[in-house]
Design a protein around this motif. Structure first.
Motif, mmCIF file in Angstrom:
data_model
loop_
_atom_site.group_PDB
_atom_site.id
_atom_site.type_symbol
_atom_site.label_atom_id
_atom_site.label_comp_id
_atom_site.label_asym_id
_atom_site.label_seq_id
_atom_site.Cartn_x
_atom_site.Cartn_y
_atom_site.Cartn_z
ATOM 1 N N TYR A 112 -9.915 -0.221 24.288
ATOM 2 C CA TYR A 112 -8.890 0.825 24.347
ATOM 3 C C TYR A 112 -7.682 0.409 23.525
ATOM 4 C CZ TYR A 112 -6.770 -2.239 27.908
ATOM 5 O OH TYR A 112 -6.222 -3.320 28.571
ATOM 6 N N ASN A 113 -6.943 1.397 23.077
ATOM 7 C CA ASN A 113 -5.650 1.129 22.477
ATOM 8 C C ASN A 113 -4.582 1.800 23.336
ATOM 9 O OD1 ASN A 113 -5.465 3.903 21.627
ATOM 10 N ND2 ASN A 113 -6.676 3.386 19.820
ATOM 11 N N TYR A 114 -3.401 1.239 23.324
ATOM 12 C CA TYR A 114 -2.312 1.758 24.155
ATOM 13 C C TYR A 114 -1.023 1.748 23.343
ATOM 14 C CZ TYR A 114 -1.221 -3.216 24.701
ATOM 15 O OH TYR A 114 -0.917 -4.533 24.457
ATOM 16 N N GLN A 115 -0.087 2.614 23.754
ATOM 17 C CA GLN A 115 1.131 2.814 22.985
ATOM 18 C C GLN A 115 2.371 2.192 23.634
ATOM 19 O OE1 GLN A 115 0.682 4.211 19.993
ATOM 20 N NE2 GLN A 115 -1.490 4.446 20.533
ATOM 21 N N THR A 116 2.315 1.865 24.919
ATOM 22 C CA THR A 116 3.478 1.310 25.616
ATOM 23 C C THR A 116 3.733 -0.137 25.180
ATOM 24 O OG1 THR A 116 2.062 0.638 27.470
ATOM 25 C CG2 THR A 116 3.148 2.782 27.624
ATOM 26 N N SER A 117 4.970 -0.587 25.341
ATOM 27 C CA SER A 117 5.361 -1.970 25.014
ATOM 28 C C SER A 117 4.892 -2.368 23.617
ATOM 29 C CB SER A 117 4.795 -2.941 26.063
ATOM 30 O OG SER A 117 5.257 -2.620 27.350
ATOM 31 N N GLU A 118 5.206 -1.551 22.639
ATOM 32 C CA GLU A 118 4.867 -1.759 21.234
ATOM 33 C C GLU A 118 3.399 -1.489 20.917
ATOM 34 O OE1 GLU A 118 6.183 -5.572 19.948
ATOM 35 O OE2 GLU A 118 8.296 -5.160 20.303
ATOM 36 N N GLY A 119 2.569 -1.335 21.915
ATOM 37 C CA GLY A 119 1.182 -0.939 21.705
ATOM 38 C C GLY A 119 0.262 -2.080 21.315
ATOM 39 N N GLY A 120 -1.033 -1.782 21.315
ATOM 40 C CA GLY A 120 -2.021 -2.793 20.971
ATOM 41 C C GLY A 120 -3.421 -2.315 21.290
ATOM 42 N N THR A 121 -4.386 -3.191 21.124
ATOM 43 C CA THR A 121 -5.793 -2.880 21.335
ATOM 44 C C THR A 121 -6.431 -4.009 22.143
ATOM 45 O OG1 THR A 121 -5.874 -1.730 19.217
ATOM 46 C CG2 THR A 121 -7.988 -2.333 20.195
ATOM 47 N N ARG A 122 -7.337 -3.646 23.038
ATOM 48 C CA ARG A 122 -8.037 -4.629 23.852
ATOM 49 C C ARG A 122 -9.537 -4.323 23.867
ATOM 50 N NH1 ARG A 122 -3.844 -6.488 23.103
ATOM 51 N NH2 ARG A 122 -2.267 -7.293 24.553
ATOM 52 N N PHE A 123 -10.325 -5.380 24.012
ATOM 53 C CA PHE A 123 -11.776 -5.260 24.148
ATOM 54 C C PHE A 123 -12.180 -6.064 25.378
ATOM 55 C CE2 PHE A 123 -16.092 -6.810 23.449
ATOM 56 C CZ PHE A 123 -16.770 -5.664 23.063
#
Length: 250
Positions: A178-189
């Motif tokens: 998933y990718n997320y936009q909060t706290s500068e955002g990022g991607t996790r696997f």
């Protein structure tokens, strides 16, 4: 000879139809069933995650989600009621919470419960599902399902995107990203491991990885994983899981 060829053609047509690719909805339905969705829908599930104790009570479409600082839920208890209202209790008495913080606390509680019983929540009304393609990961066949959320009912993080790798044979969700936009955002696997079945419900823990790039395409993450190009950040481990199945009312 003509009859023989006709029989072969009919057989090929039947075989082709029987091998028709299922829809995203059909795949998710089978994944939810394989993980014990019928049991989850009417169960009380308790577990510990890091420094908190969690309880989820579901009766069909109704649910109450809790997070407590102690096992008895007496010191401090955060509750998302059946109507979605967030309430905090301290020593069983409700205490005021600023409106600006309610959504943040509620999202934190809901997120842990959501991941604990995946893929159960993938049929929520706000979920938008799409079958992307079929791939192999570590030699095993998977459907890749992309999930997005409608703004209405999708929560504050409705812009986040998810991808689920659902096994083509047993319909287990063994990887997700998933990718997320909060706290500068990022991607996790995430890679599932430590599978256990409790009262017919599949629970797993996750190894949580981060790519070097902030927002790579989610479709690239399985390849990065197989080539050891993801950094292990943490482990998502559920402890002391107990389940009570409630045929009528929990």
């Amino acid at each position: 000879m003509f009859r023989y060829l006709s029989a072969i053609i009919v057989l090929l047509i039947i075989t082709s139809c029987s091998q028709k690719t299922p829809t995203a909805q059909e795949i998710v339905d089978k994944a939810i069933a394989a993980s014990g969705g019928a049991q989850i829908a009417n169960a009380s599930i308790h577990f510990k995650f890091r420094n908190y104790y969690y309880r989820a009570t579901r009766n069909g479409s109704l649910r109450t989600l809790e997070r407590c600082t102690d096992a008895a839920c007496q010191m401090q208890q955060d509750v998302i009621k059946e109507n979605g209202e967030f309430v905090r209790f301290r020593e069983s008495a409700p205490i005021p919470v600023a409106d600006s913080m309610k959504n943040r606390y509620a999202n934190s509680v809901n997120s842990v419960h959501y991941f604990s019983v995946l893929p159960y929540g993938l049929n929520d009304p706000a979920v938008r599902k799409k079958l992307v393609d079929e791939v192999a990961v570590k030699g095993e066949p998977y459907y890749r399902i992309k999930v997005a959320f409608a703004q209405e009912g999708g929560g504050e993080d409705f812009q986040d995107e998810y991808m689920y790798w659902i096994h083509k044979e047993n319909y287990n969700v063994n990887y997700l990203a998933y990718n997320y936009q909060t706290s500068e955002g990022g991607t996790r696997f995430r890679e599932a491991y430590n599978e256990r079945i409790i009262e017919g419900i599949r629970f797993v823990d996750y190894r949580n990885y981060k790519p070097e790039e902030q927002f790579p395409a989610l479709t690239t993450l399985d390849n990065l994983f197989e080539n050891n190009k993801l950094n292990l950040l943490s482990k998502i481990e559920l402890e002391n899981i107990t389940v009570s199945i409630c045929p009528k009312n929990c």
